[in-house]
Scaffold this motif. Structure first.
Motif, PDB file in Angstrom:
ATOM      1  N   ARG A 466      21.561  37.890  16.434  1.00  0.00           N
ATOM      2  CA  ARG A 466      22.698  38.816  16.387  1.00  0.00           C
ATOM      3  C   ARG A 466      22.296  40.198  16.895  1.00  0.00           C
ATOM      4  O   ARG A 466      21.172  40.642  16.715  1.00  0.00           O
ATOM      5  CB  ARG A 466      23.232  38.923  14.957  1.00  0.00           C
ATOM      6  CG  ARG A 466      23.806  37.620  14.417  1.00  0.00           C
ATOM      7  CD  ARG A 466      24.319  37.793  12.996  1.00  0.00           C
ATOM      8  NE  ARG A 466      25.028  36.604  12.531  1.00  0.00           N
ATOM      9  CZ  ARG A 466      24.449  35.587  11.881  1.00  0.00           C
ATOM     10  NH1 ARG A 466      23.152  35.635  11.617  1.00  0.00           N
ATOM     11  NH2 ARG A 466      25.162  34.542  11.505  1.00  0.00           N
ATOM     12  N   SER A 530      35.446  29.413  15.937  1.00  0.00           N
ATOM     13  CA  SER A 530      36.065  30.682  16.307  1.00  0.00           C
ATOM     14  C   SER A 530      34.999  31.764  16.391  1.00  0.00           C
ATOM     15  O   SER A 530      33.856  31.584  15.944  1.00  0.00           O
ATOM     16  CB  SER A 530      37.108  31.092  15.270  1.00  0.00           C
ATOM     17  OG  SER A 530      36.470  31.438  14.044  1.00  0.00           O
ATOM     18  N   ARG A 531      35.391  32.906  16.918  1.00  0.00           N
ATOM     19  CA  ARG A 531      34.430  34.008  17.022  1.00  0.00           C
ATOM     20  C   ARG A 531      33.995  34.473  15.639  1.00  0.00           C
ATOM     21  O   ARG A 531      32.818  34.766  15.412  1.00  0.00           O
ATOM     22  CB  ARG A 531      35.048  35.164  17.804  1.00  0.00           C
ATOM     23  CG  ARG A 531      34.048  36.252  18.140  1.00  0.00           C
ATOM     24  CD  ARG A 531      34.629  37.289  19.079  1.00  0.00           C
ATOM     25  NE  ARG A 531      33.638  38.285  19.459  1.00  0.00           N
ATOM     26  CZ  ARG A 531      33.877  39.298  20.284  1.00  0.00           C
ATOM     27  NH1 ARG A 531      35.079  39.445  20.814  1.00  0.00           N
ATOM     28  NH2 ARG A 531      32.920  40.164  20.584  1.00  0.00           N
ATOM     29  N   ASP A 532      34.920  34.496  14.686  1.00  0.00           N
ATOM     30  CA  ASP A 532      34.563  34.915  13.324  1.00  0.00           C
ATOM     31  C   ASP A 532      33.631  33.910  12.667  1.00  0.00           C
ATOM     32  O   ASP A 532      32.667  34.290  11.976  1.00  0.00           O
ATOM     33  CB  ASP A 532      35.830  35.088  12.481  1.00  0.00           C
ATOM     34  CG  ASP A 532      36.630  36.324  12.881  1.00  0.00           C
ATOM     35  OD1 ASP A 532      36.068  37.202  13.564  1.00  0.00           O
ATOM     36  OD2 ASP A 532      37.819  36.398  12.514  1.00  0.00           O
ATOM     37  N   GLU A 533      33.901  32.614  12.877  1.00  0.00           N
ATOM     38  CA  GLU A 533      33.025  31.585  12.307  1.00  0.00           C
ATOM     39  C   GLU A 533      31.637  31.633  12.942  1.00  0.00           C
ATOM     40  O   GLU A 533      30.619  31.441  12.268  1.00  0.00           O
ATOM     41  CB  GLU A 533      33.646  30.201  12.524  1.00  0.00           C
ATOM     42  CG  GLU A 533      34.885  29.950  11.691  1.00  0.00           C
ATOM     43  CD  GLU A 533      35.593  28.666  12.082  1.00  0.00           C
ATOM     44  OE1 GLU A 533      36.128  27.982  11.194  1.00  0.00           O
ATOM     45  OE2 GLU A 533      35.615  28.345  13.298  1.00  0.00           O
ATOM     46  N   GLU A 535      30.207  34.250  14.074  1.00  0.00           N
ATOM     47  CA  GLU A 535      29.505  35.434  13.589  1.00  0.00           C
ATOM     48  C   GLU A 535      28.764  35.146  12.290  1.00  0.00           C
ATOM     49  O   GLU A 535      27.659  35.662  12.067  1.00  0.00           O
ATOM     50  CB  GLU A 535      30.492  36.586  13.391  1.00  0.00           C
ATOM     51  CG  GLU A 535      29.859  37.882  12.950  1.00  0.00           C
ATOM     52  CD  GLU A 535      28.744  38.355  13.870  1.00  0.00           C
ATOM     53  OE1 GLU A 535      27.728  38.864  13.350  1.00  0.00           O
ATOM     54  OE2 GLU A 535      28.868  38.188  15.099  1.00  0.00           O
ATOM     55  N   VAL A 536      29.315  34.316  11.421  1.00  0.00           N
ATOM     56  CA  VAL A 536      28.693  34.064  10.117  1.00  0.00           C
ATOM     57  C   VAL A 536      27.989  32.708  10.065  1.00  0.00           C
ATOM     58  O   VAL A 536      27.565  32.274   8.997  1.00  0.00           O
ATOM     59  CB  VAL A 536      29.746  34.160   8.989  1.00  0.00           C
ATOM     60  CG1 VAL A 536      30.339  35.560   8.934  1.00  0.00           C
ATOM     61  CG2 VAL A 536      30.857  33.121   9.161  1.00  0.00           C
TER      62      VAL A 536
END
Length: 893
Positions: A466, A530-533, A535-536
């Protein structure tokens, strides 16, 4: 109103160095920088870090960065640079065909970077002329896995190293090259006294110091050793007959080949004593839980693929695979060598572990990509790619994230090939490397800490890397750069990615197309991420059959006895023993073995920025056996030339009884940026494994001879040297400046002029001259602060380099102390820590010696309690143990 202080932000990411894939936690330091610590929740390292990982915060500054595109040496914008690259590629393809273009990329890439570059080259340009520096690292393991298992599958996990009762390390200096894995192994061994460690390596490395048995075999003889083991297993009836009959093929021809080497023949080929061979063979035979872990000492060979299969044969024959604490284990060298293999990074692969020579696989990948021009045959592997550029067959080459003018074999030839190539593009994070100097176009790439994506470690564990820093200047992620060129070549929709998450989602989707368990690599549950998924996303191992969850159990493959060959059987492969491709001669009687040192990485573009990483070994060196050194009049700290049929280098001599007679070890890291002449891969030849295409970097015939200088020098400066007029020099970063080793065959007439040119300062010098003794000491001051000091002698200069470099950081030096400095004396022995031994915590050799001698520390743990040395990374613990043992022996005598 009382305001609760906000908790510092933190970013969980992954280390950019070796293939262990350690998790990191990065936090703002509060002073404009960051702190880096191990991630205790990451399954690979559980919070542990090595010296390089611990020093990452010292390597992220912008000094020396490439921050904007350049064309022909002038600054330009992205539009002009990318239009030029796309135009030149299009014109070259139109005039000479797709195979006139080549890409050479890197195991430093993130998976998303690799994926887009391979898609562009293999699916749209229509050539497979894209290879990676992983060809120099793990290609033989890949080929061996595919021959044995039908796919490039690493079956085990790191936990197997801890669950085994016997760990065999082959061609792996684990303590220095993969320190966190070594820590895990050492901790397991301490907790289980019955566990045994065998190290197979021509050198007595720091890893070998920790072994129960060290087998210093002749370079290149690993196949003979493991053929002998297979024959021993068969002769004693030590076979898992149910497994061999039910789950393998090829045993009869493999055994017939192995039988040709009895114990006497194995001893002759390996140079090992028969008694030690028997100990190893019997230990392997009677121990069920055996892990055989191997790395570059196996792979970097003209018979590297056969070495891999000779090891695997022994595990298949005894059924020691797919079970806890058992199996062959390839330990990758680079942070994302495995991820590159997953997306087809090598010239003979396709994405998602598919084969470019398989028409069905080409149909699957081509159809998924909607590829207009799908490559239909393997491309040029690394050595052949640069040879084709030299011959004029490759007329445009794009190099990204790597430094082949230093790291490729026969490196001078590679430099000449790039100068001969009509169009050279280099994407990099560093402005000035030996490779960027050959470029027509320079493209500024994002560095670790700035880019976003995934990497896969040696145990098939995918982790997020990241960003925690903004993109500096005009730097861009590598995937973006390749995608923008793809758009300019006319394929806008195929490369319309908005972020790394979209690239990963496509990569995941492709892995599941027409798969259903037929292929090993499958992460298709993440196809719709997804982009949010993204990310984490938590670390996970493949194959993945459901969305990953934290704390999931390790995925160990082949436990059901089913493999990825057409008949689902693993193959035992005949591995006839062959001598290395080169042979020693009266002109070149010694064998050069290249490799890494503990605190450096590749060509030092990152690690050389850290003073403490430069403190342990600040100079390139050649390690020789005492007999070889004596025969050539070489003493410790002498300068020597290593000469091969390809080139020559000048390095410092280290003499060690742990080195095998007839062999020389030299590290690969130094370049023309840090040293006058230490590019070790300028010595190595271009012989490759005929199956994998991996170069033979562990066996180069050489001679070593004394470099007799008229004078030797050592200097410290508070800035980079302005000019170094010497036949030998090495620059290393210090805490408040730099340190320089010097020597030359030419005499110097005016030492004051020499010093001023070196220091880059025109001021009066404090000097001492012993003209008759050819000893000179000069120092320059900026007010009360030391600006530079130079010490010259007719032999290698003996003084405390660590202490002298520390004087650069003092706010003021008194008149009395200036004289003491010129004398090279510390005054108080406690002021001199000595050469840094523990790079993690900056503990010097003298400090450790005082703990042993003055404070009576008799264990590594006691030294750690007194000095903190060895309490973080642990890779210096073997050296501390040797110091303790030496003191005990001295006392006994």
């Amino acid at each position: 109103m009382l305001v609760t202080p906000r908790e510092p932000l933190e970013t969980k990411t992954t280390c950019p160095y070796c293939g262990v894939g350690c998790g990191l936690v990065v936090r703002p330091s509060g002073t404009g920088g960051v702190t880096v610590s191990g991630d205790e929740s990451h399954p690979a390292n559980l919070g542990r870090l090595c010296s390089k990982g611990s020093a990452l915060s010292e390597t992220i500054g912008l000094e020396g960065r490439l921050l904007y595109p350049m064309v022909g040496g002038r600054r330009t914008g992205w539009t002009e640079a990318l239009d030029l690259v796309a135009g030149k590629l299009a014109d070259t393809i139109k005039r000479h065909g797709p195979d006139s273009v080549g890409f050479y990329v890197s195991g430093q890439f993130l998976t998303e970077d690799y994926y887009v570059a391979n898609k562009l080259m293999k699916g749209f340009i229509g050539s497979a002329n894209i290879d990676t520096n992983s060809r120099l690292c793990m290609a033989s393991a890949v080929a061996g896995h595919k021959r044995a298992f039908g796919a490039d599958t690493v079956p085990g996990t790191y936990a197997d190293l801890e669950l085994a009762d016997l760990v065999v390390l082959v061609g792996s200096n684990l303590a220095w090259c993969h320190p966190v894995l070594f820590q895990r192994l050492a901790a397991a061994k301490a907790a289980q006294p019955h566990m045994r460690l065998v190290v197979i390596d021509p050198r007595r490395t720091m890893t070998a110091e920790a072994a129960d048995l060290h087998l210093p075999l002749a370079p290149g003889s690993d196949v003979a050793l493991f053929n002998g083991l297979l024959a021993h297993l068969e002769a004693g009836g030590h076979v898992d007959r149910a497994f061999v009959d039910g789950h393998t093929s090829g045993a009869p021809p493999a055994l017939a080949t192995a039988r040709k080497q009895d114990l006497t023949a194995v001893a002759a080929a390996t140079g090992l004593e028969i008694d030690n061979l028997k100990i190893f063979y019997d230990l392997f035979t009677r121990t069920e839980r055996v892990v055989t872990a191997f790395s570059q000492g196996v792979n970097q060979s003209s018979s590297g693929t056969d070495k891999t299969n000779a090891i695997i044969n022994c595990h298949l024959f005894t059924g020691r695979i797919g079970k806890p604490g058992m199996g062959p284990f390839s330990i990758t060298g680079q942070p994302n060598a495995m991820g590159g293999r997953e997306v087809g990074g090598l010239a003979n692969q396709l994405a998602a572990h598919m084969d470019i020579e398989d028409p069905e696989h080409r149909r699957i990948v081509g159809g998924f990509w909607h590829a207009p021009r799908m490559a239909d045959r393997p491309g040029l592997k690394a050595v052949d790619l640069f040879r084709a550029a030299h011959e004029g067959k490759v007329k445009a080459i794009w190099i990204a994230g790597t430094n082949p003018v230093d790291s490729m074999p026969n490196a001078d030839f590679v430099r000449a090939a790039l100068h001969a190539c009509p169009f050279v593009v280099v994407s990099d994070v560093v402005r000035d490397t030996d490779t960027t100097r050959t470029a027509d176009v320079l493209l500024p790439a994002a560095a670790w800490g700035e880019k976003d994506g995934t990497v896969t470690n040696s145990e098939r564990r995918v982790s997020r890397q990241r960003a925690f820093l903004p993109l500096p200047g005009e730097a861009k992620p590598d995937w973006w750069i390749f995608a923008e060129v793809g758009k300019r070549l006319g394929w806008t929709n195929a490369f319309a990615y908005q972020n790394a998450a979209e690239v990963f989602a496509e990569h995941a989707e492709l892995s599941g197309v027409e798969n259903s368990g037929r292929r090993d690599f499958d992460i298709s549950p993440l196809a719709g991420i997804s982009r949010d998924e993204y990310e984490v996303m938590q670390p996970f191992q493949w194959p993945l059959h459901a969305k990953p969850v934290a704390g999931a159990p390790d995925v160990r493959l082949f436990s059901n006895g089913s493999f990825y060959t057409r008949d689902k059987r693993a193959r035992l492969v005949p591995t006839p023993f062959k001598a290395p491709a080169s042979a020693t001669s009266p002109e070149f009687p010694l064998v050069l073995n290249t490799g890494r040192v503990r605190d450096q990485w590749h060509t030092m573009t990152r690690t050389a920025r850290s003073p403490r990483l430069m403190g342990h070994i600040a100079e390139p060196f050649a390690e020789l056996h005492p007999d070889d050194a004596a025969a050539r009049g070489i003493s410790p700290a002498s300068l020597v030339e290593i000469v091969s049929a390809q080139g020559r280098v000048i390095v410092r001599a280290q003499i060690s009884p742990g080195q095998r007679r007839g062999s020389v070890f030299a590290p690969l890291h130094w370049t023309d940026r840090q040293a006058s002449n230490a590019r070790v891969d300028a010595l190595t030849g271009s012989h490759v494994d005929p199956i994998s295409g991996q170069p033979e970097l562990k066996f180069t015939p050489v001679e070593v001879r004394l470099f007799t200088a008229a004078w030797y020098g050592f200097a410290v400066l508070d800035r980079e040297p302005r000019q170094i007029d010497a036949g030998y020099w090495v620059v290393a970063k210090a805490e408040d400046g730099c340190r320089v080793e010097l020597a030359d065959r030419r005499a110097v007439v005016d030492w004051h002029a020499f010093a001023r040119d070196l220091f880059g300062i025109n001021t009066e010098l404090l000097a001492y001259h012993d003209t008759a003794g050819k000893r000179h000491r000069l120092a320059a001051f900026d007010g009360d602060r030391l600006a530079g000091a130079l010490f010259v002698a007719p032999e290698p200069v003996a003084l405390s380099r660590t202490w002298l470099a520390a004087q650069l950081g003092l706010p003021a030096i008194t008149a009395k102390d200036r004289l003491r400095l010129l004398a090279g004396r510390t005054g108080n022995a406690a002021d001199d820590p000595g050469p840094i031994l523990c790079a993690c915590l900056g503990v010097g050799l003298n400090q450790i010696n005082r703990a042993i001698t003055d404070d009576g520390c008799t264990t590594v743990e006691a030294v750690g309690e007194k000095t903190r040395a060895g309490t973080n990374c642990g890779s210096c613990r073997s050296e501390i143990r040797k110091m303790i043992d030496a003191k005990a022996l001295q006392n006994a005598v």
